[in-house]
Design an enzyme around this catalytic site. Sequence first.
Site, PDB file in Angstrom:
ATOM      1  N   LYS A   1       0.851  -1.209   0.000  1.00  0.00           N
ATOM      2  CA  LYS A   1       0.000   0.000   0.000  1.00  0.00           C
ATOM      3  C   LYS A   1       0.878   1.249   0.000  1.00  0.00           C
ATOM      4  O   LYS A   1       0.677   2.171  -0.788  1.00  0.00           O
ATOM      5  CB  LYS A   1      -0.884   0.008   1.247  1.00  0.00           C
ATOM      6  CG  LYS A   1      -1.555   1.347   1.537  1.00  0.00           C
ATOM      7  CD  LYS A   1      -2.435   1.317   2.751  1.00  0.00           C
ATOM      8  CE  LYS A   1      -1.713   1.624   4.017  1.00  0.00           C
ATOM      9  NZ  LYS A   1      -1.466   3.043   4.308  1.00  0.00           N
ATOM     10  N   ASN A   2       1.900   1.268   0.880  1.00  0.00           N
ATOM     11  CA  ASN A   2       2.666   2.506   1.062  1.00  0.00           C
ATOM     12  C   ASN A   2       3.693   2.749  -0.028  1.00  0.00           C
ATOM     13  O   ASN A   2       4.382   3.763  -0.020  1.00  0.00           O
ATOM     14  CB  ASN A   2       3.321   2.510   2.452  1.00  0.00           C
ATOM     15  CG  ASN A   2       2.269   2.615   3.541  1.00  0.00           C
ATOM     16  OD1 ASN A   2       1.094   2.881   3.251  1.00  0.00           O
ATOM     17  ND2 ASN A   2       2.648   2.372   4.775  1.00  0.00           N
TER      18      ASN A   2
ATOM     19  N   CYS B   1      -5.909   7.851   9.347  1.00  0.00           N
ATOM     20  CA  CYS B   1      -6.157   7.298  10.688  1.00  0.00           C
ATOM     21  C   CYS B   1      -5.738   8.305  11.758  1.00  0.00           C
ATOM     22  O   CYS B   1      -4.791   9.042  11.605  1.00  0.00           O
ATOM     23  CB  CYS B   1      -5.324   6.031  10.886  1.00  0.00           C
ATOM     24  SG  CYS B   1      -6.026   4.643  10.027  1.00  0.00           S
TER      25      CYS B   1
ATOM     26  N   ARG C   1      -1.789  14.837  12.550  1.00  0.00           N
ATOM     27  CA  ARG C   1      -1.019  14.439  11.362  1.00  0.00           C
ATOM     28  C   ARG C   1      -0.601  15.719  10.627  1.00  0.00           C
ATOM     29  O   ARG C   1      -1.120  16.080   9.598  1.00  0.00           O
ATOM     30  CB  ARG C   1      -1.856  13.538  10.448  1.00  0.00           C
ATOM     31  CG  ARG C   1      -2.389  12.295  11.117  1.00  0.00           C
ATOM     32  CD  ARG C   1      -1.329  11.262  11.509  1.00  0.00           C
ATOM     33  NE  ARG C   1      -0.654  10.629  10.397  1.00  0.00           N
ATOM     34  CZ  ARG C   1      -1.147   9.589   9.730  1.00  0.00           C
ATOM     35  NH1 ARG C   1      -2.331   9.130  10.016  1.00  0.00           N
ATOM     36  NH2 ARG C   1      -0.458   9.038   8.751  1.00  0.00           N
TER      37      ARG C   1
ATOM     38  N   ASP D   1       4.512   0.918  12.065  1.00  0.00           N
ATOM     39  CA  ASP D   1       3.323   0.217  11.554  1.00  0.00           C
ATOM     40  C   ASP D   1       3.229  -1.203  12.073  1.00  0.00           C
ATOM     41  O   ASP D   1       2.171  -1.826  11.998  1.00  0.00           O
ATOM     42  CB  ASP D   1       3.343   0.188  10.020  1.00  0.00           C
ATOM     43  CG  ASP D   1       3.143   1.577   9.450  1.00  0.00           C
ATOM     44  OD1 ASP D   1       3.374   1.757   8.239  1.00  0.00           O
ATOM     45  OD2 ASP D   1       2.783   2.492  10.207  1.00  0.00           O
TER      46      ASP D   1
ATOM     47  N   ARG E   1      -8.443  -0.803   4.544  1.00  0.00           N
ATOM     48  CA  ARG E   1      -7.622   0.254   3.933  1.00  0.00           C
ATOM     49  C   ARG E   1      -6.259  -0.302   3.529  1.00  0.00           C
ATOM     50  O   ARG E   1      -5.629   0.198   2.613  1.00  0.00           O
ATOM     51  CB  ARG E   1      -7.401   1.411   4.918  1.00  0.00           C
ATOM     52  CG  ARG E   1      -8.668   2.137   5.287  1.00  0.00           C
ATOM     53  CD  ARG E   1      -8.377   3.341   6.116  1.00  0.00           C
ATOM     54  NE  ARG E   1      -7.376   4.185   5.463  1.00  0.00           N
ATOM     55  CZ  ARG E   1      -6.821   5.227   6.052  1.00  0.00           C
ATOM     56  NH1 ARG E   1      -7.158   5.551   7.281  1.00  0.00           N
ATOM     57  NH2 ARG E   1      -5.937   5.959   5.418  1.00  0.00           N
TER      58      ARG E   1
END
Length: 419
Positions: free
Chosen positions: A22-23, A116, A121, A308, A400
């Site tokens: 994903k990242n 999230c 953030r 993570d 997600r």
Amino acid sequence: MQILRIEGGRRLSGEIGIQGAKNSVLPILSACVLTGGETRLNRCPALSDVYAAFGILSSLGCKCRFSGGIAEIDSRSIGSTEIGDALMRRMRSSIIFMGALLGAAGECVMSFPGGCELGPRPIDMHISALRQLGAVIDEKHGRLICQAPKGLKGTVVNLPFPSVGATENVMLAAVCAEGETVIVNAAREPEIAELGSFLNKCGANVRGAGCHRIVIEGVSRDKLHGCEYTVMPDRIAAATYLCAAAASGGEVNINGARVSDIEAVINVLRQAGCRVCDSDGGVYLSAPAVMNCVNTVRTCPYPGFPTDAQAIVMAALVRSRGMGIFVEDIFENRFRHVDELVRMGADIKTEGKVAVVRGVDKLTGAAVSAPDLRGGAALCVAACAAEGETEVSGVCYIDRGYEAIETTLNALGAKVRRE
Ligand code: EPZ
């Protein structure tokens, strides 16, 4: 609202593949705005964050097709440089489109990103770095109005913290900036190296991506083009399935996962008593019936222990012998899974950025709620080790970042039902 119903107490064992990262795919999708042309991405994961990125690309005038793990993006015609509020709020990494649009069109309008709730953030490093390249960025009523009236000019950008997103944003803005840009104290995550490789395959000139100093020589936009690229394996998803097997005293072989991407996580699992090794093009783990809790796990930028994986490894170690300390040094509010694990019988005390875990003999299934993406995955890991049934709500968070997590866990012998 969907839930995952997980029957625990089953020893996981088997062989699985691993989804695309994903990242890594998210900044690559942003980069398509910049490179123009037609791009084909293999091993593109079917995740809600990826669909959100497709939504942003389409709103900008790109054409996106996605089926069977292959994404085709045609970004030859960018009609708009504005990203609407709803699209921006769907995920944090929407902010990466700022650098790509400034590089492609010299302007963009967007609101503050969503994502999230891991604490505030902020995007101060993104904005300050892009301003050093010549961007004029006004923040009015929650919207960011960005322009580059005199174009973007290369310079030396010193990041106060090796922020992954800020590094990616500067890389994207620098590709077509005039002259040379040097990013000092750049993030070194594997996803950064992948973005550099992708950009170079599209005609850019990026050196040192993945190291703490990245040099980008500006090229003219007409030199850029699309390409075919295979997305790297998702290292955090791989860590998740290693932990699910470890938590249940089982074993797993993950084809396609790269040991080098998760050395720090593997090191902790070995300290806990697992055997982990390279298994021709993948990673193999076998766990003891009960692991030892690990002294201290401190999250830090790559190549340190990834934030993570903090919740996920904690979930694997709550049923263990001894005591361990987790220090979350990257995000301010990344222990929201702790209360949920305690509902399952875990013994965890948190104080600020420190969580003290005392191993317990058994976990018991309960009704728990995913607080965020990796916290949700952590609850699934713990549920595999718990006795009885666990009901995990908030599955939208998990979706997600995980492609059908229940399918993968069931392939290892778990009993997970999505309702
Ligand atoms: C990326 O987020 C990842 N997301 C995160 O993964 C990951 O946890 C994080 O990097 C750290 O590895 C994506 O790649 C899409 P940062 P990002 O900028 O770029 C502070 C997941 O679960 N900061 O490296 O947002 C920030 O608040 C997600 O897949 C500023 O203060 O992370 C945080 O405390 C979650 N100002 C720290 O730096 C800024 O301008 C690290 O943030 C930017 C960041």
